[in-house]
Design an enzyme around this catalytic site. Structure first.
Site, mmCIF file in Angstrom:
data_model
loop_
_atom_site.group_PDB
_atom_site.id
_atom_site.type_symbol
_atom_site.label_atom_id
_atom_site.label_comp_id
_atom_site.label_asym_id
_atom_site.label_seq_id
_atom_site.Cartn_x
_atom_site.Cartn_y
_atom_site.Cartn_z
ATOM 1 N N HIS A 102 0.807 -1.212 0.000
ATOM 2 C CA HIS A 102 0.000 0.000 0.000
ATOM 3 C C HIS A 102 0.852 1.280 0.000
ATOM 4 O O HIS A 102 0.714 2.148 -0.843
ATOM 5 C CB HIS A 102 -0.919 0.008 1.239
ATOM 6 C CG HIS A 102 -1.710 -1.254 1.425
ATOM 7 N ND1 HIS A 102 -2.833 -1.563 0.670
ATOM 8 C CD2 HIS A 102 -1.537 -2.292 2.291
ATOM 9 C CE1 HIS A 102 -3.311 -2.740 1.063
ATOM 10 N NE2 HIS A 102 -2.557 -3.206 2.036
HETATM 11 O O1 RIB Z 1 -4.232 0.097 5.187
HETATM 12 C C1 RIB Z 1 -2.863 0.076 4.845
HETATM 13 C C2 RIB Z 1 -2.093 1.035 5.690
HETATM 14 O O2 RIB Z 1 -2.173 0.621 7.049
HETATM 15 C C3 RIB Z 1 -0.592 1.067 5.354
HETATM 16 O O3 RIB Z 1 -0.089 2.349 5.614
HETATM 17 C C4 RIB Z 1 -0.005 0.071 6.319
HETATM 18 O O4 RIB Z 1 1.352 0.407 6.662
HETATM 19 C C5 RIB Z 1 -0.887 0.256 7.518
HETATM 20 O O5 RIB Z 1 -0.369 1.343 8.253
#
Ligand code: RIB
Ligand code: CA
Length: 321
Positions: free
Chosen positions: A238
């Protein structure tokens, strides 16, 4: 090549945060000026120690790190899931402790110092954890908002969530901060949410490629291997996509939207509701006639709706491999 974009990363390392940091450091398009940390994937002390460890592992302990908020603005979010980033926040990979301590300043003061020394609309902030530090920055130093060119956020979802059926983890962890940033800042915000980051995956063969490419690649592959967030297509990185969208904005396609965050205490807490700009010309924003949209409701954010996942993967493997 144009001058590199001055960049600050606000993060909660975190395995995909680590990949995003590595990508930023390996990309000549950006100049990473500072790293700030926030509680999220792990408590603040651990996300900060992990940021210091990662910068040592990547040979960039010259970059200042400052710790920020250790909790959300209003309500502390609690869940009973196994931490997908592992007990140490880096998938169990044990990195040597950073040789430099974090700055004594709070993250907001380090951010303010970087911005106060910057030209107008020159700095990009990539926020890849809960938005508490960014909300505090905007509240404490509103005069510095004009130094921010873009705020690229990994967060939200226009469809289903990952921590609840409707909320994405970063937003859900501090919805009040998210509302302040997404709906009340007037900044150019680019929201890189689960709709696209779920497609930004690496798979086992990609990890094998990383392992053979470099020591750094091997470290990151070991972290990703320990990442609890994965499915048939592999591991969704992500945060790395949010950073990639700073390095190469053409990797994603966005649409203008006004975003509202559910800051209630019900089942939808942390949901990002996107009122998309109508297609060019006429149309309505969900019942609000487009031409008459009140200025305050005019689209304030660009929401990522498509991603070139193959080119993302190519960029990531080329840069950090
Ligand atoms: O939903 C994904 C996010 O949540 C990313 O930033 C991951 O590192 C968690 O923090
Ligand atoms: Ca993160």
């Amino acid at each position: 090549m144009a001058a590199p974009t001055p960049l600050v990363i606000d993060c909660d390392p975190g395995i995909d945060d680590a990949v995003g940091l590595a990508l930023a450091l390996a990309s000549p398009e950006v100049d990473l000026l500072a790293v700030t940390t926030v509680a999220g994937n792990a408590p603040l002390e651990l996300t900060t120690a992990n940021a210091l460890r990662l910068l040592r592992a990547f040979g960039r302990e010259d970059i200042p790190v400052a710790a920020g908020a250790d909790r959300a603005l209003v309500r502390i979010a609690v869940h009973n899931l196994q931490p997908p980033h592992g007990q140490n926040g880096l998938g169990g990979v044990d990195l040597p402790v950073g040789t430099r301590p974090a700055a004594k300043d709070h993250a907001v003061e380090l951010l303010a110092r970087v911005l106060s020394e910057a030209a107008p609309r020159s700095v990009t902030i990539a926020a890849i954890g809960p938005l508490t530090n960014i909300a505090l920055l905007l509240a404490l130093h509103p005069e510095l908002a004009e130094r921010i060119d873009r705020l690229v956020i990994m967060g939200g979802s226009t469809t289903r969530g990952n921590i609840t059926p409707v909320a994405e983890f970063n937003i859900w962890t501090d919805p009040e901060a998210a509302q302040r940033v997404l709906a009340g800042s007037g900044l150019d915000v680019c929201l890189v949410g689960l709709d696209v980051t779920r497609r930004a995956t690496l798979d086992e063969p990609d990890l094998a490629t990383l392992r053979t490419a470099s020591t750094r690649g091997g470290l990151l592959a070991d972290m990703i291997d320990g990442y609890g967030d994965h499915g048939p297509a592999g591991w969704p990185l992500h945060d790395a996509l949010a950073i990639a969208a700073v390095v190469d904005p053409t990797l994603i396609e966005t649409r203008g939207a006004t975003i509202e965050v559910d800051t209630g205490v019900g089942v939808a807490r942390g949901q990002t509701v996107c009122f998309f700009e109508p297609p060019k010309g006429k149309g309505v924003i969900l019942g609000i006639p487009a031409p008459d949209v009140a200025p305050a409701l005019r689209p304030r954010a660009q929401v990522a709706v498509e991603v070139d996942a193959a080119r993302f993967r190519e960029l990531l493997l080329a840069r950090i491999g």
